[in-house]
Design a protein around this motif. Structure first.
Motif, PDB file in Angstrom:
ATOM      1  N   GLU A  20     -31.452  40.332 -22.034  1.00  0.00           N
ATOM      2  CA  GLU A  20     -31.064  40.831 -20.282  1.00  0.00           C
ATOM      3  C   GLU A  20     -29.547  42.001 -21.739  1.00  0.00           C
ATOM      4  N   ARG A  23     -30.535  43.531 -24.723  1.00  0.00           N
ATOM      5  CA  ARG A  23     -31.009  45.096 -23.875  1.00  0.00           C
ATOM      6  C   ARG A  23     -29.634  45.676 -23.676  1.00  0.00           C
ATOM      7  N   ARG A  36     -38.879  46.658 -25.324  1.00  0.00           N
ATOM      8  CA  ARG A  36     -39.088  46.421 -24.552  1.00  0.00           C
ATOM      9  C   ARG A  36     -40.678  45.849 -24.725  1.00  0.00           C
ATOM     10  N   GLU A  40     -41.155  42.448 -23.312  1.00  0.00           N
ATOM     11  CA  GLU A  40     -41.631  42.376 -22.034  1.00  0.00           C
ATOM     12  C   GLU A  40     -43.556  43.000 -22.448  1.00  0.00           C
ATOM     13  N   LEU A  87     -40.886  48.459 -17.746  1.00  0.00           N
ATOM     14  CA  LEU A  87     -41.657  48.789 -18.992  1.00  0.00           C
ATOM     15  C   LEU A  87     -42.535  49.882 -19.044  1.00  0.00           C
ATOM     16  N   GLU A  90     -40.497  52.611 -17.970  1.00  0.00           N
ATOM     17  CA  GLU A  90     -39.508  53.241 -19.235  1.00  0.00           C
ATOM     18  C   GLU A  90     -40.365  54.067 -19.691  1.00  0.00           C
ATOM     19  N   ARG A 218     -32.444  44.739 -11.926  1.00  0.00           N
ATOM     20  CA  ARG A 218     -33.221  45.331 -12.643  1.00  0.00           C
ATOM     21  C   ARG A 218     -33.423  46.937 -11.593  1.00  0.00           C
TER      22      ARG A 218
END
Length: 601
Positions: A20, A23, A36, A40, A87, A90, A218
């Motif tokens: 994190e 990111r 990501r 992820e 994700l 996103e 999140r």
């Protein structure tokens, strides 16, 4: 190499909090999406350029679950991998915001470019966190982080992990699985016969708290990114945190040195209690320290000496500790987020790292909304500043060469770069280029056009200049002139922008910056309405930047002053990518012009 032949996991130290933090240091939307996809979704660098929006498939509604088809490069599907809900959202959001059609490539770059973008992000993370281990991370290390989370954290079936991550054999998974010792064997027996065992109650409480914090952070971050106004961003952030692992939260949306006793959004506690607590915090140095360091600052009710009224404020809120989290976007601090906990030992290092990443995400959301509002606003504030001294590269050029530089166009380039098109008068281009050669902030430069009394030059700048500082604060630079008295530049901001925080952001990088003019002006109906209806809703950011750079660089002149390859190099993209953006952008512009024409005319 391990005994099984698998590559040593250089990123074995990378846990959820460290991921994190990585990111949280990303600066561009595309950069975050690529990280990501590896961390992820488990994708390789050569697989990411083949991802299309249509490859994302929802397989369950409540709760929503998605799989992502991974193309094999020959038009087929190699496998499907699972992707986190964040994700999945996103990917859809990125496709919408960039106008990517379902069957087009989501991120139109080469595998080599993917590796370069990720390397830039990890280098930045190492610099900003002070942890040099980030600089060694690669796409492969992020894939192994995803594998480790599935195998260890999620305790997934190794067959599922092998398939989802695309590993060729089970041997590749062995480094992530500890050899069973006596405790593991006994634990398995306990679970088999139902005799209990496992973690202690305290360990379970800590684990549950960390999971609750991760979920709340999140949710708050995703809701903030989806909000359509600053008020909504702050409200969504506070509401996402309150009611879960935290007692409440509030934001102070003003600048760094603002009155922290006036919360702008509150959730979980009464407004008057939040105002009392905020005023008590304002009497300390917590807000200033958070803004200066970019790190959360923790205050505890049990840690004397408390500021006047702070102890009573803690009791009024039913809290035992508080974290002051800066809302940061690059070098700009948009205010602070204050988070209350009823636990006296809350906000350990991992928790602070997650809140820091959330603060950066919210800060970037505020900056993006500010820029969008500027594009659509009828009334804008024009702010005129003067910056002198040698800290600015262009000031040094003007002083050393006894010349003037005038901005003709300013375009966003690749990642954090800005592409300047400047006319130079009073000196030769080579004199300016000699200075650029020795300047760390200048990535590249070239002569675009010699025009008799002056010349048009292109500079790709990655370091800090006055225009960069203003752009990072959400302003649009409309005019820039550099001469013997330094840089004079005009920037446009929305009429309700916090001018003090913008000026403070420029002054932090350039202490000599001074405001020499401010006026509010109305945009014409044509510049707002027609652009708004006919162009802004049609062009993606990359299409607009490509058209802008090509126009300013003389690509559309005859004969051409710049080739497509030169424009592409300045923007940090491949020539085919530039042509793709130009062709689609030109079509959208023409469609905006002819949209009202009757069919068949």
């Amino acid at each position: 190499m391990s005994a099984s032949g698998a590559t040593t996991d250089r990123g074995a130290w990378l846990d959820t909090a460290a991921y994190e933090r990585l990111r949280g240091t990303t600066e561009r939307y595309r950069e975050g999406v690529l990280i990501r996809l590896a961390g992820e979704g488990g994708l390789r660098a050569d697989e990411m350029p083949r991802v299309r929006p249509a490859d994302l498939r929802q397989v369950r509604e409540e709760p929503a679950r998605h799989l992502l088809a991974v193309a094999d490069g020959d038009g087929g599907v190699e496998r499907e991998t699972l992707v986190t809900p964040g994700l999945a959202r996103e990917l859809r959001r990125y496709a919408r915001s960039n106008g990517v059609d379902p069957d087009d490539r989501l991120v139109d770059v080469s595998a080599r470019r993917v590796r370069m973008i990720v390397a830039d992000a990890t280098d930045r993370a190492a610099e900003r966190t002070g942890d040099d281990r980030y600089a060694d991370l690669s796409v492969g290390d992020l894939r192994r982080y995803f594998t480790r989370r599935l195998l260890v954290d999620a305790d997934a079936n190794p067959r599922v992990v092998k398939t989802a991550c695309g590993w060729g054999s089970f041997e590749a998974l062995e480094p992530y699985l500890d050899a069973p010792d006596e405790a593991a064997l006994v634990g398995a027996l306990d679970r088999l016969v139902g005799d209990g065992g496992g973690a202690t109650p305290d360990e379970l409480d800590r684990l549950q708290h960390r999971q609750a914090v991760a979920a709340a952070v999140r949710t708050a971050g995703e809701d903030a990114l989806a909000a359509d106004s600053r008020d909504a961003v702050e409200r969504a952030t506070c509401e996402g945190l309150a009611g879960g692992p935290y007692v409440g939260a509030w934001t102070n949306a003003a600048g760094v040195a603002a009155d922290a006793g006036s919360p702008s959004a509150v959730a979980g506690v009464a407004d008057d209690a939040a105002a009392t607590m905020a005023a008590a915090v304002a009497a300390t140095d917590a807000v200033d320290r958070a803004a200066e360091t970019g790190e959360p600052v923790v205050r505890r009710a049990a840690d004397p000496p408390l500021a006047g009224g702070e102890g009573e404020a803690f009791r009024a809120c039913g809290a035992a500790s508080l974290a002051v989290v800066p809302l940061v976007a690059r070098e700009t601090t948009h205010g602070v987020l204050c988070v209350l906990s009823d636990q006296p030992d809350a906000f350990d290092a991992e928790e602070r790292a997650q809140l820091r990443a959330l603060g950066r995400r919210v800060g970037h959301a505020v900056t993006a909304l500010r820029r969008r509002k500027l594009l659509l606003s009828d009334a804008v504030v024009e702010l005129e500043l003067r910056v002198d001294g040698e800290r600015s590269f262009f000031n040094r050029v003007a002083a050393d060469c006894d010349c003037t530089l005038t901005l003709e166009s300013l375009v966003s380039g690749d990642e954090a770069a800005l592409v300047y098109y400047l006319s130079i008068a009073g000196a030769s281009p080579s004199a300016a280029f000699d200075r650029a050669e020795a300047a760390d902030a200048v990535e590249s430069f070239r002569l675009v056009e010699a025009r008799g009394d002056d010349a048009l030059l292109e500079f790709v700048v990655t370091g800090t200049t006055p225009a960069v500082a203003l752009t990072r604060a959400g302003a649009t630079v409309s005019d820039l002139h550099v001469g013997g008295d330094g840089t004079r530049l005009t920037a446009e901001l929305p009429s309700d922008a916090d001018l003090r925080s913008v000026v403070d952001g420029v002054a932090d990088a350039f202490p000599s910056a001074a405001v020499i003019g401010k006026r509010e002006t109305e945009r014409s109906a044509r510049s707002v309405d027609e652009f708004r209806r006919g162009v802004d809703d049609r062009l993606t950011d990359r299409q607009e930047s490509a058209l802008h750079a090509a126009y300013a660089g003389g690509y559309f002149d005859w004969p051409r002053e710049s080739t497509a390859e030169e424009i592409a190099d300045a923007m940090g993209v491949s020539s085919p990518t530039l042509h793709n953006h130009l062709r689609k952008g030109q079509r959208e512009l023409l469609q905006a012009v002819f949209d009202d024409a009757p069919d068949g005319t």
